[in-house]
Design an enzyme around this catalytic site. Sequence first.
Site, PDB file in Angstrom:
ATOM      1  N   CYS A  64      35.151  10.735  -8.048  1.00  0.00           N
ATOM      2  CA  CYS A  64      35.998  10.836  -9.242  1.00  0.00           C
ATOM      3  C   CYS A  64      36.558  12.243  -9.415  1.00  0.00           C
ATOM      4  CB  CYS A  64      35.222  10.411 -10.488  1.00  0.00           C
ATOM      5  SG  CYS A  64      33.953  11.577 -10.969  1.00  0.00           S
TER       6      CYS A  64
ATOM      7  N   LYS B  64      -4.391  -1.165  10.627  1.00  0.00           N
ATOM      8  CA  LYS B  64      -3.306  -1.839   9.914  1.00  0.00           C
ATOM      9  C   LYS B  64      -2.470  -2.599  10.930  1.00  0.00           C
ATOM     10  CE  LYS B  64       0.258  -1.129   6.447  1.00  0.00           C
ATOM     11  NZ  LYS B  64       1.439  -1.612   7.143  1.00  0.00           N
TER      12      LYS B  64
ATOM     13  N   LEU C 235       0.854  -1.193   0.000  1.00  0.00           N
ATOM     14  CA  LEU C 235       0.000   0.000   0.000  1.00  0.00           C
ATOM     15  C   LEU C 235       0.884   1.236   0.000  1.00  0.00           C
ATOM     16  CD1 LEU C 235      -2.415  -1.096   2.853  1.00  0.00           C
ATOM     17  CD2 LEU C 235      -3.067  -0.764   0.482  1.00  0.00           C
TER      18      LEU C 235
HETATM   19  S1  IVH Z   1      -4.981  -4.591   2.011  1.00  0.00           S
HETATM   20  C1  IVH Z   1      -3.669  -4.379  -2.368  1.00  0.00           C
HETATM   21  N1  IVH Z   1      -5.778  -4.349   4.462  1.00  0.00           N
HETATM   22  O1  IVH Z   1      -0.261  -3.886   4.954  1.00  0.00           O
HETATM   23  C2  IVH Z   1      -3.909  -4.116  -0.925  1.00  0.00           C
HETATM   24  N2  IVH Z   1      -3.447  -4.698   4.098  1.00  0.00           N
HETATM   25  O2  IVH Z   1       1.535  -2.340   2.919  1.00  0.00           O
HETATM   26  C3  IVH Z   1      -3.431  -5.213  -0.081  1.00  0.00           C
HETATM   27  N3  IVH Z   1      -2.104  -4.831   6.137  1.00  0.00           N
HETATM   28  O3  IVH Z   1       1.086  -6.390   2.916  1.00  0.00           O
HETATM   29  C4  IVH Z   1      -3.398  -4.969   1.353  1.00  0.00           C
HETATM   30  N4  IVH Z   1      -3.776  -4.572   7.548  1.00  0.00           N
HETATM   31  O4  IVH Z   1       0.396  -7.032   5.270  1.00  0.00           O
HETATM   32  C5  IVH Z   1      -4.716  -4.524   3.663  1.00  0.00           C
HETATM   33  N5  IVH Z   1      -6.671  -4.143   6.565  1.00  0.00           N
HETATM   34  C6  IVH Z   1      -5.613  -4.323   5.794  1.00  0.00           C
HETATM   35  C7  IVH Z   1      -4.297  -4.502   6.307  1.00  0.00           C
HETATM   36  C8  IVH Z   1      -3.236  -4.677   5.409  1.00  0.00           C
HETATM   37  C9  IVH Z   1      -2.474  -4.769   7.422  1.00  0.00           C
HETATM   38  C10 IVH Z   1      -0.712  -5.022   5.650  1.00  0.00           C
HETATM   39  C11 IVH Z   1      -0.526  -6.167   4.691  1.00  0.00           C
HETATM   40  C12 IVH Z   1       0.075  -5.597   3.449  1.00  0.00           C
HETATM   41  C13 IVH Z   1       0.602  -4.285   3.933  1.00  0.00           C
HETATM   42  C14 IVH Z   1       0.553  -3.281   2.815  1.00  0.00           C
END
Ligand code: IVH
Length: 670
Positions: free
Chosen positions: A404, A117, A84
């Site tokens: 350099c 998150k 993300l």
């Molecule tokens: S959605 C394409 N939802 O954040 C979108 N990710 O930097 C896919 N993560 O690798 C991710 N909570 O490990 C999503 N509610 C949530 C999340 C989440 C944690 C982590 C996940 C991902 C990372 C993205």
Amino acid sequence: MEKKKIEKEYLLKLNLLNKHNNLYYDKSKPQISDSKYDKLKAEIQNLEKKFKFLNNINSPSKTVGFKPSKIFEKYKHKVQMLSLSNAFDYEDLRNFEKKILNFLNKNTELQYSVEPKIDGVSASLTYRNKELVHGVSRGDGKIGEIITDNLKTINDIPLKISSSNFPKEIEIRGEVFIKKKDFLRIKDNFANPRNAASGSLRQKDPQQTKKIPLNFIAYTFGFIEKNYFIYQSDFLKELKNWGFKTNLDNKVLSGITNLIEFHKKFEERRFDLDYDVDGLVYKINEINLQNRLGFTSNAPRWAIAHKFSADNANTRVLNIEIQVGRTGALTPVAKVEPVNIGGVVVSNATLHNEEEIKRKDIRIGDIVKIERAGDVIPHVIEVDKIKRDKNSKEFQFPLKCPFCGSETIKEFNKTTKKYDAVRRCMNSKFLCEKIAIEKIKHFVSKEALNIDGLGKKVVEKFWDLRLIKMPQDIFRLDYNKIKNLEGWGQTSVNNLKSSIEKSKKVTLQKFVYSIGIRHIGIENAKIISENVKNISEFIKIIKNKKYDYFLNIDGIGETQINSLRHFFSYELNFKIMFELSRILNIVSDNSNRSGKLKNKTFMFTGKLDGISRAEAKSMIEKNSGNTMSNISKNLDFLVIGENPTKRKIEQAKKLNIKVIKQRELYKLLN
Ligand code: IVH
């Protein structure tokens, strides 16, 4: 003072060990031999034995007896596991929404699914006929590792689903993590809960995984046989009905103001929660809008992670070093007294550029506040001027390349009418050693040729030994010499040989990116490669200096064209590209494109009705077509909207190009 010195040495060694742990466990790309690794570990433990005041959560004495296996079968994700983009402040957030509204050509309040998150590790679970068939780690997003048996030990992961409306095939994705209270019991073995979860998941023996109480929270899907969901929030509800755990704090909110308010409140509660969170994820709730918005090369346009404030700490600037990158940019880096920020030992902080040092008046010897957020490079926030030594002097940024000795300049940007903040070594080509090495590192990097086993340190070593001077030297390495180097043996030589061999088959997009032309990043390389048919065509254009060809490509502007012209004005750069094209098997990206608009080119004039140009462009690209920004004989369709430019229509008609209305474009797209 003596104590300080010892502490410093200890932290430096710990930092190095951490780096190698990461290379070994997370990247599966060790750079030192096992014996060297063991020696480093022993040195740290000896220091601890000798000086009782030494103590650190990252110490190997606290993490011994836990060595995850690195041998798992690889698995190509059916749908990539992307990351993300991050928002650190409200402005980032407002820009995120602005871009979405522009793309959708809308001006309404948007609704978001708001989800905590969790700071764990992601996993993807494939269910077929209501049964868990395999569970995979994220890996590099394209290829993960099969860790089904380990995932099966987690109670939150259902092995069978009984609901009648469960899709025939679906990948359920979510986060594997360990609760704070469970972590307390095993905290002596790991640096933080995230490491505990990641290490446990990568155990060879599932019985070992079982010993650590892991949890799983589901939040999205990868491949889905038939997607009938209207809202992300509906999907989250359904996940619960199917028997998955979802986050109790998930919410639906509209408008940025409400997001900000919730973020503030949640951040206050952050430390009372039973799990580690590093921010909130905002996803456009309507799945249909998500589909329209699509993805950039590494993240969805429809979601963002709004991070909580970063951890920070005070430390002393020991030195300011200048690094030179592959484009000649001089980047100052502060070498600081190692300091633990949120569980990670930090000894470098980026200072961005000359202007930043001036603005913040950062000097060697200063006490500075350093911030670190997630995987972002630590940076200096401010200088404590009260603590500054009376005799300290302003930092003099070098005017010559420290490697350099060539002149450096700040370029004038014609568009912004300002001088660049970045100073550059003008000795491009392969004559500035430092630039040359950085170019090779870029050439073998993940997004370029992706040569496993040829990490940064190995490139440097091979360079020092005069084994490689140009990218093409990689394909004529003297393996007999390498075999006898310290830390190398027949097995590692064979591995290297096979990954170099494998890397020879490369897409045109990756190849164009790998040559390392300034302003030609992954996205631009993609646009170029989709327009020129194949590598011979690309070479022909460059050889005949037909740079105007690129003028017609939508998305490529003057900056990129000037950069291409400048790059290939050096005979050597052309020679390198040409030799590489002989050695490699460069496949056109178009070859596996099978959409309805394959090999068709489009251009727009006038305002489109109801959608933005960006979305129209993305629709065409999704169907394997290309867009152009100028009329030429290579154009197939001119799409006219409201108030089109008459001259363009006339030009098109002269060249027998089909002039169509927006409605007709939709027809072509079905
Ligand atoms: S959605 C394409 N939802 O954040 C979108 N990710 O930097 C896919 N993560 O690798 C991710 N909570 O490990 C999503 N509610 C949530 C999340 C989440 C944690 C982590 C996940 C991902 C990372 C993205």
